[in-house]
Scaffold this motif. Structure first.
Motif, short mmCIF file in Angstrom:
data_model
loop_
_atom_site.label_atom_id
_atom_site.label_comp_id
_atom_site.label_asym_id
_atom_site.label_seq_id
_atom_site.Cartn_x
_atom_site.Cartn_y
_atom_site.Cartn_z
N VAL A 23 0.84 -1.20 0.00
CA VAL A 23 0.00 0.00 0.00
C VAL A 23 0.88 1.25 0.00
CG1 VAL A 23 -1.77 1.27 1.30
CG2 VAL A 23 -1.82 -1.21 1.26
N THR A 24 0.40 2.29 -0.67
CA THR A 24 1.03 3.60 -0.61
C THR A 24 0.13 4.51 0.19
OG1 THR A 24 2.13 3.32 -2.74
CG2 THR A 24 1.88 5.57 -1.95
N PHE A 25 0.71 5.16 1.19
CA PHE A 25 0.00 6.13 2.01
C PHE A 25 0.46 7.52 1.58
CE2 PHE A 25 0.40 2.26 4.45
CZ PHE A 25 -0.88 2.07 4.94
N VAL A 26 -0.49 8.40 1.29
CA VAL A 26 -0.17 9.77 0.92
C VAL A 26 -0.46 10.64 2.15
CG1 VAL A 26 -0.65 11.67 -0.66
CG2 VAL A 26 -0.85 9.30 -1.46
N ARG A 66 5.42 4.15 0.91
CA ARG A 66 5.01 2.82 0.41
C ARG A 66 5.49 1.75 1.38
NH1 ARG A 66 2.48 0.94 -3.79
NH2 ARG A 66 3.01 -1.05 -4.71
N ILE A 67 4.59 0.84 1.72
CA ILE A 67 4.90 -0.27 2.62
C ILE A 67 4.51 -1.57 1.95
CG2 ILE A 67 4.44 -1.33 4.87
CD1 ILE A 67 3.67 1.46 5.88
N GLN A 68 5.42 -2.53 2.00
CA GLN A 68 5.15 -3.88 1.50
C GLN A 68 5.53 -4.85 2.61
OE1 GLN A 68 6.66 -4.69 -2.40
NE2 GLN A 68 6.58 -6.90 -2.10
N THR A 69 4.62 -5.75 2.96
CA THR A 69 4.85 -6.68 4.06
C THR A 69 4.98 -8.11 3.56
OG1 THR A 69 2.47 -6.96 4.45
CG2 THR A 69 3.59 -5.23 5.70
#
Length: 116
Positions: A23-26, A66-69
């Motif tokens: 997900v990308t957080f703005v 941007r976070i990828q888990t």
């Protein structure tokens, strides 16, 4: 945007065909100060495979984080945990700073009393 309408401080953006693990957080009205600190806190989580941020443009005050888990952990969880941990660190620094100021003022006052 209409007058009196408040702009959203945070948006969650997912590319078509991706799941909740990437997900990308703005974050609006933020810059490198929060971006780098938050990225550091989030990357301490071993379940996070990737976390990075960019500023959209020097004249805009927003960042894309941007976070990828790995595994079954949704990206929003390390984001929330990172924010909480960062707030705790900031509170600790503020508490130490205020205690040091109080100690300094107390020492200064006791020195002034001793001279009279």
């Amino acid at each position: 945007m209409a007058e009196g309408e408040r702009k959203t401080a945070l948006e969650m953006v997912q590319a078509a065909g991706t799941d909740r693990h990437c997900v990308t957080f703005v974050l609006h009205e933020e810059d490198h100060t929060l971006g780098n600190s938050l990225r550091y806190m989030i990357m301490k989580n071993p379940e996070v495979e990737f976390c990075g941020y960019t500023t959209t443009h020097p004249s805009e005050s927003k960042i894309n984080l941007r976070i990828q888990t790995r595994g079954a952990l949704p990206a929003v969880e390390p984001f929330q945990r990172g924010l909480t941990e960062l707030m705790n660190v900031c509170q600790h620094v503020l508490d130490k700073f205020e205690a040091s100021i109080k100690e300094y003022k107390d020492q200064k006052a006791s020195r002034n009393e001793a001279t009279f």
